[in-house]
Design a protein around this motif. Structure first.
Motif, PDB file in Angstrom:
ATOM      1  N   THR A  68      40.749  41.218  26.606  1.00 41.78           N
ATOM      2  CA  THR A  68      39.762  41.329  27.683  1.00 41.78           C
ATOM      3  C   THR A  68      40.019  40.298  28.775  1.00 41.78           C
ATOM      4  O   THR A  68      39.956  40.615  29.974  1.00 41.78           O
ATOM      5  CB  THR A  68      38.339  41.147  27.122  1.00 41.78           C
ATOM      6  OG1 THR A  68      38.085  42.161  26.156  1.00 41.78           O
ATOM      7  CG2 THR A  68      37.307  41.244  28.240  1.00 41.78           C
ATOM      8  N   HIS A  69      40.323  39.083  28.373  1.00 41.36           N
ATOM      9  CA  HIS A  69      40.587  38.018  29.340  1.00 41.36           C
ATOM     10  C   HIS A  69      41.825  38.350  30.178  1.00 41.36           C
ATOM     11  O   HIS A  69      41.856  38.116  31.395  1.00 41.36           O
ATOM     12  CB  HIS A  69      40.782  36.693  28.602  1.00 41.36           C
ATOM     13  CG  HIS A  69      40.691  35.493  29.477  1.00 41.36           C
ATOM     14  ND1 HIS A  69      41.299  34.293  29.179  1.00 41.36           N
ATOM     15  CD2 HIS A  69      40.068  35.301  30.675  1.00 41.36           C
ATOM     16  CE1 HIS A  69      41.055  33.417  30.135  1.00 41.36           C
ATOM     17  NE2 HIS A  69      40.312  34.003  31.050  1.00 41.36           N
ATOM     18  N   ALA A  70      42.853  38.931  29.542  1.00 42.09           N
ATOM     19  CA  ALA A  70      44.068  39.316  30.262  1.00 42.09           C
ATOM     20  C   ALA A  70      43.766  40.401  31.295  1.00 42.09           C
ATOM     21  O   ALA A  70      44.243  40.343  32.437  1.00 42.09           O
ATOM     22  CB  ALA A  70      45.123  39.815  29.274  1.00 42.09           C
ATOM     23  N   VAL A  71      42.976  41.386  30.900  1.00 40.43           N
ATOM     24  CA  VAL A  71      42.606  42.467  31.826  1.00 40.43           C
ATOM     25  C   VAL A  71      41.841  41.913  33.022  1.00 40.43           C
ATOM     26  O   VAL A  71      42.102  42.278  34.174  1.00 40.43           O
ATOM     27  CB  VAL A  71      41.761  43.537  31.097  1.00 40.43           C
ATOM     28  CG1 VAL A  71      41.111  44.491  32.094  1.00 40.43           C
ATOM     29  CG2 VAL A  71      42.619  44.310  30.113  1.00 40.43           C
ATOM     30  N   LEU A  72      40.908  41.026  32.761  1.00 34.73           N
ATOM     31  CA  LEU A  72      40.100  40.455  33.843  1.00 34.73           C
ATOM     32  C   LEU A  72      40.944  39.632  34.815  1.00 34.73           C
ATOM     33  O   LEU A  72      40.751  39.694  36.028  1.00 34.73           O
ATOM     34  CB  LEU A  72      38.987  39.580  33.255  1.00 34.73           C
ATOM     35  CG  LEU A  72      37.887  40.363  32.549  1.00 34.73           C
ATOM     36  CD1 LEU A  72      36.994  39.412  31.767  1.00 34.73           C
ATOM     37  CD2 LEU A  72      37.069  41.156  33.555  1.00 34.73           C
ATOM     38  N   LYS A  73      41.921  38.894  34.288  1.00 27.03           N
ATOM     39  CA  LYS A  73      42.793  38.124  35.171  1.00 27.03           C
ATOM     40  C   LYS A  73      43.609  39.050  36.057  1.00 27.03           C
ATOM     41  O   LYS A  73      43.804  38.795  37.247  1.00 27.03           O
ATOM     42  CB  LYS A  73      43.714  37.219  34.348  1.00 27.03           C
ATOM     43  CG  LYS A  73      43.021  35.974  33.797  1.00 27.03           C
ATOM     44  CD  LYS A  73      44.026  34.938  33.342  1.00 27.03           C
ATOM     45  CE  LYS A  73      43.326  33.614  33.054  1.00 27.03           C
ATOM     46  NZ  LYS A  73      44.281  32.532  32.769  1.00 27.03           N
ATOM     47  N   ALA A  74      44.100  40.130  35.481  1.00 27.30           N
ATOM     48  CA  ALA A  74      44.882  41.082  36.261  1.00 27.30           C
ATOM     49  C   ALA A  74      44.014  41.790  37.303  1.00 27.30           C
ATOM     50  O   ALA A  74      44.433  42.021  38.440  1.00 27.30           O
ATOM     51  CB  ALA A  74      45.540  42.106  35.336  1.00 27.30           C
ATOM     52  N   MET A  75      42.782  42.145  36.923  1.00 28.50           N
ATOM     53  CA  MET A  75      41.851  42.770  37.864  1.00 28.50           C
ATOM     54  C   MET A  75      41.550  41.832  39.025  1.00 28.50           C
ATOM     55  O   MET A  75      41.388  42.266  40.174  1.00 28.50           O
ATOM     56  CB  MET A  75      40.536  43.112  37.147  1.00 28.50           C
ATOM     57  CG  MET A  75      40.573  44.345  36.279  1.00 28.50           C
ATOM     58  SD  MET A  75      38.945  44.629  35.519  1.00 28.50           S
ATOM     59  CE  MET A  75      39.221  46.240  34.794  1.00 28.50           C
ATOM     60  N   ASN A  76      41.476  40.568  38.732  1.00 27.65           N
ATOM     61  CA  ASN A  76      41.142  39.570  39.720  1.00 27.65           C
ATOM     62  C   ASN A  76      42.109  39.592  40.901  1.00 27.65           C
ATOM     63  O   ASN A  76      41.740  39.278  42.037  1.00 27.65           O
ATOM     64  CB  ASN A  76      41.178  38.191  39.049  1.00 27.65           C
ATOM     65  CG  ASN A  76      40.232  37.205  39.710  1.00 27.65           C
ATOM     66  OD1 ASN A  76      39.376  37.584  40.491  1.00 27.65           O
ATOM     67  ND2 ASN A  76      40.412  35.946  39.385  1.00 27.65           N
ATOM     68  N   PHE A  77      43.351  39.974  40.630  1.00 27.37           N
ATOM     69  CA  PHE A  77      44.369  40.014  41.671  1.00 27.37           C
ATOM     70  C   PHE A  77      44.776  41.445  42.005  1.00 27.37           C
ATOM     71  O   PHE A  77      45.835  41.681  42.587  1.00 27.37           O
ATOM     72  CB  PHE A  77      45.588  39.201  41.225  1.00 27.37           C
ATOM     73  CG  PHE A  77      45.291  37.732  41.092  1.00 27.37           C
ATOM     74  CD1 PHE A  77      45.337  36.891  42.192  1.00 27.37           C
ATOM     75  CD2 PHE A  77      44.938  37.195  39.876  1.00 27.37           C
ATOM     76  CE1 PHE A  77      45.050  35.553  42.072  1.00 27.37           C
ATOM     77  CE2 PHE A  77      44.646  35.838  39.741  1.00 27.37           C
ATOM     78  CZ  PHE A  77      44.698  35.017  40.848  1.00 27.37           C
ATOM     79  N   ASN A  78      43.901  42.411  41.613  1.00 34.03           N
ATOM     80  CA  ASN A  78      44.123  43.830  41.937  1.00 34.03           C
ATOM     81  C   ASN A  78      45.462  44.350  41.427  1.00 34.03           C
ATOM     82  O   ASN A  78      46.116  45.165  42.074  1.00 34.03           O
ATOM     83  CB  ASN A  78      44.018  44.057  43.452  1.00 34.03           C
ATOM     84  CG  ASN A  78      42.629  43.772  43.975  1.00 34.03           C
ATOM     85  OD1 ASN A  78      41.646  44.119  43.331  1.00 34.03           O
ATOM     86  ND2 ASN A  78      42.560  43.152  45.130  1.00 34.03           N
ATOM     87  N   PHE A  79      45.881  43.886  40.250  1.00 35.81           N
ATOM     88  CA  PHE A  79      47.128  44.367  39.669  1.00 35.81           C
ATOM     89  C   PHE A  79      46.910  45.568  38.759  1.00 35.81           C
ATOM     90  O   PHE A  79      47.847  46.217  38.380  1.00 35.81           O
ATOM     91  CB  PHE A  79      47.832  43.241  38.912  1.00 35.81           C
ATOM     92  CG  PHE A  79      48.897  42.562  39.737  1.00 35.81           C
ATOM     93  CD1 PHE A  79      50.233  42.884  39.588  1.00 35.81           C
ATOM     94  CD2 PHE A  79      48.537  41.632  40.694  1.00 35.81           C
ATOM     95  CE1 PHE A  79      51.198  42.279  40.376  1.00 35.81           C
ATOM     96  CE2 PHE A  79      49.494  41.007  41.472  1.00 35.81           C
ATOM     97  CZ  PHE A  79      50.835  41.345  41.311  1.00 35.81           C
TER      98      PHE A  79
END
Length: 207
Positions: A195-206
């Motif tokens: 979940t943390h990995a997904v959120l970090k990626a979402m944070n930068f629109n990846f």
């Protein structure tokens, strides 16, 4: 009367939130959804004043719900709720276009006050202060950018709620290979879990 759409994938928590909301005479929960897709579908035929959604859900997270609503022109205020006091979550909520963000342990009166203010057009993103959390450091961007195309594909499927077994079947690779990719993804993103990995990626629109 405040018409509310409520989305929460844990049935016990959802029923508790509904009971909490409907203790207030001015509130009516007209949509109950157990995941993001169910919420998005229900909102096509039912008008509400505010949407209350858990952030971490299967079949479209709360972040994805907000993003897709905005893409289809739906500007209904969304209050995203979570049990995790994590700046990455707030960053993702801001980037998606949510108007509200708060922890699930908020007091009932604070909950109701937030909903009323969202209906009036205010933006309430807390508990973290915005100046320190909305900054997206270049190092973080470069870290996410370092993911390979295959790693990004796998992370998108994780964000969609798919298990390692299903991801392996969809990509025609072994489940062990998916686990190895996930290990590399977590290491590269310095993430404590999926979940943390997904959120970090979402944070930068990846994803």
């Amino acid at each position: 009367m405040l018409r509310i759409a409520l989305a929460e994938d844990q049935a016990l928590v959802r029923s508790g939130l509904k009971a909490l909301l409907e203790m207030i005479d001015e509130i009516e929960v007209v949509i109950e959804a157990q995941n993001g897709e169910e919420l998005l579908n229900a909102l096509r035929s039912q008008i509400v004043e505010v949407i209350v959604s858990d952030i971490c859900m299967s079949h479209a997270s709360g972040i994805e719900v907000v993003r897709r609503l905005r893409q289809r022109g739906d500007k209904t205020p969304v209050l995203l709720i979570t049990t995790f006091d994590d700046p990455d979550l707030l960053n993702a909520a801001i980037a998606a276009g949510a108007q509200g963000f708060m922890l699930k342990d908020a007091l009932p009166e604070e909950f109701y006050d937030t909903l009323q203010r969202l209906v009036l057009g205010q933006t309430l993103l807390k508990p973290m202060s915005l100046p320190s959390t909305i900054k997206l450091p270049l190092d973080g961007y470069k870290t996410v950018q370092s993911l390979t195309v295959r790693e990004q594909d796998i992370l998108r499927l994780v964000a969609g709620g798919y298990s390692n077994k299903h991801i392996a079947q969809m990509l025609d690779i072994s489940e062990g290979t998916v686990k190895n990719y996930m290990t590399d993804i977590l290491r590269k993103l310095d993430a404590r879990d999926r979940t943390h990995a997904v959120l970090k990626a979402m944070n930068f629109n990846f994803i």
